[in-house]
Design a protein around this motif. Sequence first.
Motif, short mmCIF file in Angstrom:
data_model
loop_
_atom_site.label_atom_id
_atom_site.label_comp_id
_atom_site.label_asym_id
_atom_site.label_seq_id
_atom_site.Cartn_x
_atom_site.Cartn_y
_atom_site.Cartn_z
N GLY A 1 -4.21 -2.44 7.40
CA GLY A 1 -4.41 -1.47 8.47
C GLY A 1 -4.16 -2.06 9.84
N ALA A 2 -4.71 -3.25 10.09
CA ALA A 2 -4.53 -3.91 11.39
C ALA A 2 -3.06 -4.28 11.61
N THR A 3 -2.39 -4.70 10.56
CA THR A 3 -0.98 -5.06 10.68
C THR A 3 -0.13 -3.84 10.99
N LEU A 4 -0.39 -2.73 10.31
CA LEU A 4 0.36 -1.50 10.59
C LEU A 4 0.14 -1.03 12.02
N ALA A 5 -1.10 -1.17 12.51
CA ALA A 5 -1.39 -0.78 13.90
C ALA A 5 -0.63 -1.66 14.88
N ALA A 6 -0.59 -2.97 14.60
CA ALA A 6 0.16 -3.88 15.46
C ALA A 6 1.65 -3.58 15.41
N MET A 7 2.13 -3.21 14.24
CA MET A 7 3.55 -2.84 14.11
C MET A 7 3.85 -1.58 14.92
N ALA A 8 2.97 -0.59 14.85
CA ALA A 8 3.18 0.64 15.60
C ALA A 8 3.21 0.36 17.10
N ASP A 9 2.32 -0.51 17.57
CA ASP A 9 2.29 -0.85 18.98
C ASP A 9 3.58 -1.55 19.42
N ALA B 1 7.53 1.88 4.88
CA ALA B 1 6.98 2.17 3.56
C ALA B 1 5.98 1.08 3.21
N VAL B 2 4.82 1.50 2.74
CA VAL B 2 3.83 0.56 2.23
C VAL B 2 3.87 0.65 0.70
N CYS B 3 4.25 -0.45 0.07
CA CYS B 3 4.39 -0.48 -1.39
C CYS B 3 3.21 -1.25 -1.97
N ARG B 4 2.42 -0.57 -2.76
CA ARG B 4 1.18 -1.14 -3.27
C ARG B 4 1.21 -1.20 -4.79
N GLU B 5 0.80 -2.36 -5.35
CA GLU B 5 0.69 -2.51 -6.81
C GLU B 5 2.00 -2.18 -7.51
N LEU B 6 3.09 -2.73 -7.03
CA LEU B 6 4.40 -2.43 -7.59
C LEU B 6 4.47 -2.73 -9.09
N THR B 7 5.00 -1.80 -9.84
CA THR B 7 5.20 -1.80 -11.29
C THR B 7 3.91 -1.79 -12.08
N LYS B 8 2.76 -1.70 -11.40
CA LYS B 8 1.49 -1.67 -12.12
C LYS B 8 1.05 -0.22 -12.35
N THR B 9 -0.07 -0.06 -13.04
CA THR B 9 -0.57 1.27 -13.39
C THR B 9 -0.79 2.14 -12.16
N HIS B 10 -1.33 1.54 -11.09
CA HIS B 10 -1.67 2.31 -9.90
C HIS B 10 -0.63 2.11 -8.78
N GLU B 11 0.62 1.95 -9.16
CA GLU B 11 1.68 1.79 -8.16
C GLU B 11 1.69 2.96 -7.19
N GLU B 12 1.87 2.65 -5.93
CA GLU B 12 1.92 3.69 -4.89
C GLU B 12 2.88 3.24 -3.80
N VAL B 13 3.73 4.16 -3.37
CA VAL B 13 4.64 3.90 -2.25
C VAL B 13 4.42 5.01 -1.22
N ARG B 14 3.92 4.65 -0.05
CA ARG B 14 3.70 5.60 1.04
C ARG B 14 4.79 5.43 2.08
N ARG B 15 5.52 6.50 2.36
CA ARG B 15 6.64 6.46 3.31
C ARG B 15 6.33 7.37 4.48
N ASP B 16 6.37 6.82 5.70
CA ASP B 16 6.06 7.63 6.88
C ASP B 16 6.36 6.80 8.12
N GLY B 17 6.09 7.37 9.29
CA GLY B 17 6.15 6.59 10.52
C GLY B 17 4.98 5.62 10.55
N LEU B 18 5.10 4.57 11.34
CA LEU B 18 4.07 3.53 11.35
C LEU B 18 2.70 4.06 11.74
N ARG B 19 2.63 4.90 12.76
CA ARG B 19 1.31 5.38 13.19
C ARG B 19 0.67 6.26 12.14
#
Length: 294
Positions: free
Chosen positions: A186-194, A203-221
């Motif tokens: 969260g803090a890193t994304l906020a710093a990136m947006a600033d 895109a934030v890619c979480r748990e790639l290839t695992k059961t709970h894989e999630e890819v969130r695509r949006d603007g940084l803020r």
Amino acid sequence: MTEQPVDAPPVDARPVAGAGTLVLAATPIGQVGDAPPRLAAELAGADVVAAEDTRRLKRLTSDLGITLGGRVVSYFEGNEQARTPALLEALLSGSRVVLVTDAGMPSVSDPGYRLVSAAVAEGVRVTSVPGPSAVLTALAVSGLPVDRFCFEGFLPRKAGERARRLADLATEPRTMVFFEAPHRTGATLAAMADALGDERPAAVCRELTKTHEEVRRDGLRALVAWAENGVRGEVTIVVAGRPPGPDVAGDPDSLRAAVADEEAVGASRKEAIAAVARRAGLPKREVYDVVHVR
């Protein structure tokens, strides 16, 4: 995943007769079925297996249905420097040393760089078992341009150092790939947006290839807001490079004119700067400085 040490590059050395081989073996980043075919054979036939986490290695060998015949030693961020000389000695004595980390390719923001550097400097053959990579997997699924990209690893943990690093990347035209710990996402994304702009695609890619894989695509803020609920698991962040647009250094007059045009139709100075920054793909602070510093 660990932060990359900064050491002097290895010097060229002639191959040493009788020396062994260092094998950097990629391990699954999620499903064990993604393990490269050679992984089981290399582990089973190694004289020494150096593992970031010996408990994970035990689970991996069980899943692969193999038994290790060689010696197993731990090799992680905390003991990497101290353990390297003994592993180098084993290599120089003719041993085949296989290095594995918790997931992905050793030495890529993981333990291994020091040993590779030392082995190369002594003329020891270094090879790899190619396989899963969180960097390339995240890049491929991000939906962002993949023709040119750069890998930035972990950003500095301290806020000031992180902000300075991101400021240096504000005009990077290539797609950027980062690793981050879940509790700092969260803090890193906020710093990136600033630094890079609220609307910079990411895109934030979480748990790639695992059961709970999630890819969130949006603007940084928008991703900052998403991360407020907490982020869990292994995280890789992919951020679009700066799009073509007005050059702050080369054409500040065009930015001032664009802000003035926005104000002329009723926008406040703050709103005008935000609108121009968004269109130009620039951080608001850069447009603000151009408008206010002459």
